[in-house]
Design a protein around this motif. Structure first.
Motif, PDB file in Angstrom:
ATOM      1  N   MET A   1       0.833  -1.211   0.000  1.00  0.00           N
ATOM      2  CA  MET A   1       0.000   0.000   0.000  1.00  0.00           C
ATOM      3  C   MET A   1       0.865   1.257   0.000  1.00  0.00           C
ATOM      4  SD  MET A   1      -3.242  -0.784   2.491  1.00  0.00           S
ATOM      5  CE  MET A   1      -2.481  -1.707   3.778  1.00  0.00           C
ATOM      6  N   LEU A   2       1.962   1.184   0.743  1.00  0.00           N
ATOM      7  CA  LEU A   2       2.883   2.315   0.817  1.00  0.00           C
ATOM      8  C   LEU A   2       3.495   2.581  -0.557  1.00  0.00           C
ATOM      9  CD1 LEU A   2       4.030   4.146   3.018  1.00  0.00           C
ATOM     10  CD2 LEU A   2       5.819   2.456   3.423  1.00  0.00           C
ATOM     11  N   ALA A   3       3.901   1.505  -1.217  1.00  0.00           N
ATOM     12  CA  ALA A   3       4.493   1.645  -2.552  1.00  0.00           C
ATOM     13  C   ALA A   3       3.483   2.283  -3.507  1.00  0.00           C
ATOM     14  CB  ALA A   3       4.942   0.277  -3.071  1.00  0.00           C
ATOM     15  N   VAL A   4       2.252   1.783  -3.459  1.00  0.00           N
ATOM     16  CA  VAL A   4       1.221   2.285  -4.374  1.00  0.00           C
ATOM     17  C   VAL A   4       0.914   3.759  -4.086  1.00  0.00           C
ATOM     18  CG1 VAL A   4      -1.189   1.998  -5.073  1.00  0.00           C
ATOM     19  CG2 VAL A   4       0.234  -0.013  -4.710  1.00  0.00           C
TER      20      VAL A   4
ATOM     21  N   LEU B   1      -5.493   0.598  10.813  1.00  0.00           N
ATOM     22  CA  LEU B   1      -6.116   0.080   9.599  1.00  0.00           C
ATOM     23  C   LEU B   1      -7.035  -1.069   9.971  1.00  0.00           C
ATOM     24  CD1 LEU B   1      -2.988  -0.154   7.258  1.00  0.00           C
ATOM     25  CD2 LEU B   1      -4.870   1.476   7.030  1.00  0.00           C
ATOM     26  N   PRO B   2      -8.185  -1.178   9.308  1.00  0.00           N
ATOM     27  CA  PRO B   2      -9.080  -2.310   9.592  1.00  0.00           C
ATOM     28  C   PRO B   2      -8.645  -3.566   8.828  1.00  0.00           C
ATOM     29  CG  PRO B   2     -10.055  -0.919   7.919  1.00  0.00           C
ATOM     30  CD  PRO B   2      -8.739  -0.282   8.292  1.00  0.00           C
ATOM     31  N   ILE B   3      -9.205  -4.710   9.197  1.00  0.00           N
ATOM     32  CA  ILE B   3      -9.097  -5.887   8.337  1.00  0.00           C
ATOM     33  C   ILE B   3     -10.097  -5.646   7.221  1.00  0.00           C
ATOM     34  CG2 ILE B   3      -9.501  -8.364   8.147  1.00  0.00           C
ATOM     35  CD1 ILE B   3      -8.880  -8.655  11.086  1.00  0.00           C
ATOM     36  N   ASP B   4      -9.634  -5.582   5.989  1.00  0.00           N
ATOM     37  CA  ASP B   4     -10.528  -5.233   4.887  1.00  0.00           C
ATOM     38  C   ASP B   4     -10.588  -6.379   3.880  1.00  0.00           C
ATOM     39  OD1 ASP B   4     -11.927  -4.154   2.839  1.00  0.00           O
ATOM     40  OD2 ASP B   4     -10.688  -2.356   2.613  1.00  0.00           O
ATOM     41  N   PRO B   5     -11.747  -7.056   3.792  1.00  0.00           N
ATOM     42  CA  PRO B   5     -11.878  -8.166   2.836  1.00  0.00           C
ATOM     43  C   PRO B   5     -11.524  -7.749   1.406  1.00  0.00           C
ATOM     44  CG  PRO B   5     -13.799  -8.064   4.259  1.00  0.00           C
ATOM     45  CD  PRO B   5     -12.984  -6.844   4.556  1.00  0.00           C
ATOM     46  N   LYS B   6     -11.782  -6.492   1.100  1.00  0.00           N
ATOM     47  CA  LYS B   6     -11.473  -6.000  -0.249  1.00  0.00           C
ATOM     48  C   LYS B   6      -9.966  -6.077  -0.526  1.00  0.00           C
ATOM     49  CE  LYS B   6     -12.635  -3.941  -4.054  1.00  0.00           C
ATOM     50  NZ  LYS B   6     -13.370  -4.735  -5.045  1.00  0.00           N
ATOM     51  N   LEU B   7      -9.175  -5.737   0.488  1.00  0.00           N
ATOM     52  CA  LEU B   7      -7.715  -5.787   0.325  1.00  0.00           C
ATOM     53  C   LEU B   7      -7.247  -7.226   0.133  1.00  0.00           C
ATOM     54  CD1 LEU B   7      -4.843  -4.498   0.430  1.00  0.00           C
ATOM     55  CD2 LEU B   7      -4.929  -4.785   2.901  1.00  0.00           C
ATOM     56  N   ALA B   8      -7.823  -8.150   0.939  1.00  0.00           N
ATOM     57  CA  ALA B   8      -7.450  -9.562   0.814  1.00  0.00           C
ATOM     58  C   ALA B   8      -7.797 -10.066  -0.588  1.00  0.00           C
ATOM     59  CB  ALA B   8      -8.179 -10.383   1.873  1.00  0.00           C
ATOM     60  N   GLU B   9      -8.954  -9.647  -1.067  1.00  0.00           N
ATOM     61  CA  GLU B   9      -9.414 -10.106  -2.382  1.00  0.00           C
ATOM     62  C   GLU B   9      -8.495  -9.577  -3.487  1.00  0.00           C
ATOM     63  OE1 GLU B   9     -13.600  -9.065  -2.972  1.00  0.00           O
ATOM     64  OE2 GLU B   9     -13.147  -9.100  -5.132  1.00  0.00           O
TER      65      GLU B   9
ATOM     66  N   SER C   1      -5.455  -8.494  -3.174  1.00  0.00           N
ATOM     67  CA  SER C   1      -4.109  -9.044  -3.022  1.00  0.00           C
ATOM     68  C   SER C   1      -4.020 -10.436  -3.631  1.00  0.00           C
ATOM     69  CB  SER C   1      -3.710  -9.114  -1.550  1.00  0.00           C
ATOM     70  OG  SER C   1      -3.655  -7.825  -0.999  1.00  0.00           O
ATOM     71  N   ASP C   2      -5.026 -11.252  -3.351  1.00  0.00           N
ATOM     72  CA  ASP C   2      -5.024 -12.597  -3.929  1.00  0.00           C
ATOM     73  C   ASP C   2      -5.090 -12.553  -5.450  1.00  0.00           C
ATOM     74  OD1 ASP C   2      -4.625 -14.154  -1.765  1.00  0.00           O
ATOM     75  OD2 ASP C   2      -6.689 -14.873  -1.556  1.00  0.00           O
ATOM     76  N   ALA C   3      -5.755 -11.517  -5.967  1.00  0.00           N
ATOM     77  CA  ALA C   3      -5.891 -11.392  -7.419  1.00  0.00           C
ATOM     78  C   ALA C   3      -4.689 -10.670  -8.034  1.00  0.00           C
ATOM     79  CB  ALA C   3      -7.188 -10.660  -7.756  1.00  0.00           C
TER      80      ALA C   3
ATOM     81  N   GLU D   1      -2.545  -2.725  -6.687  1.00  0.00           N
ATOM     82  CA  GLU D   1      -2.433  -1.372  -7.242  1.00  0.00           C
ATOM     83  C   GLU D   1      -3.795  -0.720  -7.477  1.00  0.00           C
ATOM     84  OE1 GLU D   1       1.605  -0.912  -9.724  1.00  0.00           O
ATOM     85  OE2 GLU D   1       0.427  -2.650 -10.302  1.00  0.00           O
ATOM     86  N   GLU D   2      -4.860  -1.527  -7.455  1.00  0.00           N
ATOM     87  CA  GLU D   2      -6.203  -0.952  -7.633  1.00  0.00           C
ATOM     88  C   GLU D   2      -6.849  -0.592  -6.303  1.00  0.00           C
ATOM     89  OE1 GLU D   2      -8.565  -3.616 -10.003  1.00  0.00           O
ATOM     90  OE2 GLU D   2      -6.971  -3.738 -11.514  1.00  0.00           O
ATOM     91  N   TYR D   3      -6.182  -0.954  -5.206  1.00  0.00           N
ATOM     92  CA  TYR D   3      -6.787  -0.745  -3.889  1.00  0.00           C
ATOM     93  C   TYR D   3      -6.676   0.712  -3.469  1.00  0.00           C
ATOM     94  CZ  TYR D   3      -7.721  -1.441   1.096  1.00  0.00           C
ATOM     95  OH  TYR D   3      -8.240  -1.387   2.367  1.00  0.00           O
ATOM     96  N   ASN D   4      -7.735   1.208  -2.900  1.00  0.00           N
ATOM     97  CA  ASN D   4      -7.724   2.571  -2.390  1.00  0.00           C
ATOM     98  C   ASN D   4      -8.352   2.589  -1.008  1.00  0.00           C
ATOM     99  OD1 ASN D   4      -7.317   5.272  -2.325  1.00  0.00           O
ATOM    100  ND2 ASN D   4      -8.135   5.620  -4.387  1.00  0.00           N
ATOM    101  N   SER D   5      -7.689   3.173  -0.068  1.00  0.00           N
ATOM    102  CA  SER D   5      -8.233   3.189   1.283  1.00  0.00           C
ATOM    103  C   SER D   5      -8.061   4.582   1.879  1.00  0.00           C
ATOM    104  CB  SER D   5      -7.505   2.126   2.128  1.00  0.00           C
ATOM    105  OG  SER D   5      -7.353   2.549   3.459  1.00  0.00           O
ATOM    106  N   GLU D   6      -9.181   5.136   2.293  1.00  0.00           N
ATOM    107  CA  GLU D   6      -9.158   6.471   2.898  1.00  0.00           C
ATOM    108  C   GLU D   6      -8.256   6.477   4.136  1.00  0.00           C
ATOM    109  OE1 GLU D   6      -9.367  10.164   3.311  1.00  0.00           O
ATOM    110  OE2 GLU D   6     -10.038   9.156   1.482  1.00  0.00           O
TER     111      GLU D   6
END
Lengths: 281, 274
Positions: free
Chosen positions: A54-57, A240-248, A250-252, A256-261
């Motif tokens: 996330m930091l890199a992105v 930071l929360p545990i975010d299912p979207k991030l896990a999803e 990351s697995d895919a 680089e498409e992840y965005n978190s406020e």
């Protein structure tokens, strides 16, 4: 911060000059890395690689040139979360890192072995040597930030990284579990022995939001990152929360498409507190 | 069991002897199970503690050897963090949890549990070996080895020099995790150490408010993973406050989790008896 002999754990028994200031390799002559950030925890599975990713992105989105050195040789996560399956290349000057779709440069042992699930059954000295080579023999080119994703523990790899790579700052990742805090404190104490400069602590897995009732579930207990940061006398960057979207994603391989406020706030704080003034010229 | 044939360094090894280490002559350890993953933070130590409890419930004598030297979790999980190891003429005496599990961990030898252990591989491996041969485990039906993450020094030393009857691999429902767990399984296969099966941790969680089952990781490739690795599933464990609180101070029980664990223990014992 170049590791100095005074911060070295073997300073008292060392007979001579430390290999931390060797002659520049061809790859190093072709590289200019302005800032090296190590992401550390001591504890496994708290999200070092996710935070590194996330930091890199985030830094890339701000227009910086970013590279990621995956120092977790026996359990590498970085290629997977960025969706890189191509192998690293090399020329007469050194190793050419892989590049993501958006232009982040990556090096990881998993880019050098035939199958991603082949085990790397190596003892410490060989693992450490490889990590040093990721620094000396990779043609990183022009980079504003090189992020080092450290493995769990306080053994060979972190020792070698602190001794032989000029780390400008350390970001530590924790979770609200007291058990994790205890192990994270070990890693912070270790980094302090090498006179590391801490950019701050990020508390990951602070809570989960129930997708049905939207309630905040504090699965690992009450978040205590701010207190932990204070206890360890390092800046607190945020939770930071545990975010299912991030896990999803990351697995895919699509981090680089992840965005978190939440993460954007953390990066802003990091830039304001440390990076804005910390970059060496 | 490890032998030179399966050793990755057999071609450039100069030793004429097998590298299996002798156990302490006072010890009578009947079965040794290693809990491994390759990945960190998936719950190896939690699973080790739960399996130990499960075996104990069967009336067996159990010990846990905490092989995670730089990031030990067992003393807190079993609430023995305030106890210290003592020595005797037979060797170091492991501490005992309230319910009777014998424990050896580097943190039990440290004056302060937060003090880091900044050691390189050979010293770390040496400590793990000593936990086997210089500790007076006495009479044990099962010794559980709680492995650190990775496939480096400790994993290699344990697989080369200890008589492991079988390994339990811990994973979570994430592709990225199972890729790393596959590395460990492939390592065990190379070293000819039998893998008993897989425990999937953090399979789901229950919302304490609405009791809805939440899948944090939407990955459903577990059955594909099991068949690719040719392994059985031993248990699926939820992510819940109660398990997270295992590391806390209060007494712990969870009927749903313990039922699952008892079934896993039965499968493990059947596998090892065969």
């Amino acid at each position: 911060m170049v590791s100095s002999c005074s911060g070295c754990s073997t300073a008292s028994t060392c007979s001579g000059s430390c290999p931390s200031v060797p002659e520049l390799t061809e790859a190093q002559k072709l590289s200019n890395v302005k800032n090296v950030i190590a992401v550390m925890s001591g504890k496994g599975g708290v999200g070092k690689s996710s935070v590194t990713g996330m930091l890199a992105v985030s830094l890339m989105r701000q227009g910086y040139k970013v590279g990621v050195l995956d120092a977790d040789v026996t359990g590498p996560s970085i290629p997977k979360i960025f969706g890189i399956t191509a192998k690293a290349d090399a020329n007469e000057n050194g190793i050419i890192p892989a590049s993501t779709e958006k232009g982040i440069k990556l090096i990881s042992l998993n880019l050098m072995i035939a199958n991603e699930d082949d085990p790397v059954v190596w003892r410490g000295p060989i693992i450490s040597q490889l990590v040093k080579q990721f620094w000396t023999d990779v043609i990183w080119g022009e980079l504003d930030y090189l992020l080092i994703d450290l493995p769990p523990g306080t053994g060979d790899v972190p020792i070698s990284v602190f001794q032989s790579i000029p780390v400008n700052g350390v970001i530590t990742v924790s979770s609200p579990q007291q058990l994790a805090n205890m192990v994270v404190r070990k890693a912070i104490k270790m980094a302090n022995m090498y006179d590391a400069n801490f950019y701050g602590l990020i508390e990951n897995m602070a809570y989960v939001e129930c997708p049905d009732c939207q309630k905040r579930i504090e699965i690992f207990g009450k978040p205590n990152g701010e207190k932990e940061a204070e206890f360890n006398e390092i800046p607190f960057l945020g939770e930071l929360p545990i975010d299912p979207k991030l896990a999803e994603l990351s697995d895919a391989g699509k981090i680089e498409e992840y965005n978190s406020e939440k993460f954007n706030q953390i990066i802003q704080k990091l830039i304001n507190q440390s990076l804005g003034k910390g970059t060496k010229e | 069991m490890a032998n030179c044939e399966s050793c990755p360094t057999k071609n450039n090894c100069e030793s004429q002897e097998n590298c299996m280490i002798e156990n302490n002559p006072w010890n009578e350890v009947k079965k040794v199970i290693a809990v491994m993953s390759g990945k960190g933070g998936v719950g190896k130590s939690t699973v080790s503690a739960l399996l130990a409890k499960g075996l104990l419930n069967k009336g067996l004598k159990v010990g846990i050897l905490d092989a995670d030297i730089t990031g030990p979790s067992i003393p807190r999980l079993l609430k023995v963090r305030d106890k210290k190891v003592e020595s005797s003429e037979w060797g170091l005496l492991p501490v005992e949890s309230e319910d009777g599990i014998k424990v050896m961990s580097l943190n039990l030898l440290m004056p302060d549990e937060e003090q880091p252990v900044i050691w390189r591989g050979p010293i770390i491996s040496g400590a793990v070996k000593q936990f086997w041969k210089d500790v007076y485990w006495g009479d044990l039906d099962y010794l559980i080895l709680d492995m650190p993450p990775g496939t480096g020094d400790v994993a290699l030393t344990v697989m080369q020099s200890m008589p492991i009857n079988g390994m339990v691999m811990v994973t979570t429902p994430q592709d990225m995790v199972s890729m790393i767990v596959a590395k460990s399984i492939n390592m065990a296969n190379t070293m000819k150490i039998p893998v008993i099966g897989i425990i999937e941790n953090m399979s789901y969680m229950l919302c304490p408010s609405c009791k809805e089952k939440i899948k944090i990781f939407e990955d459903d490739s577990l059955s594909e993973f099991l068949s690719r690795m040719e392994l059985q599933l031993l248990a699926e464990l939820p992510m819940c406050r109660e398990i997270a609180a295992l590391a806390g101070e209060k007494d712990w029980d969870h009927p749903l989790v313990m039922k699952t664990i008892q079934e896993a223990v039965t499968k493990i014992m059947e596998y090892i008896q065969d």
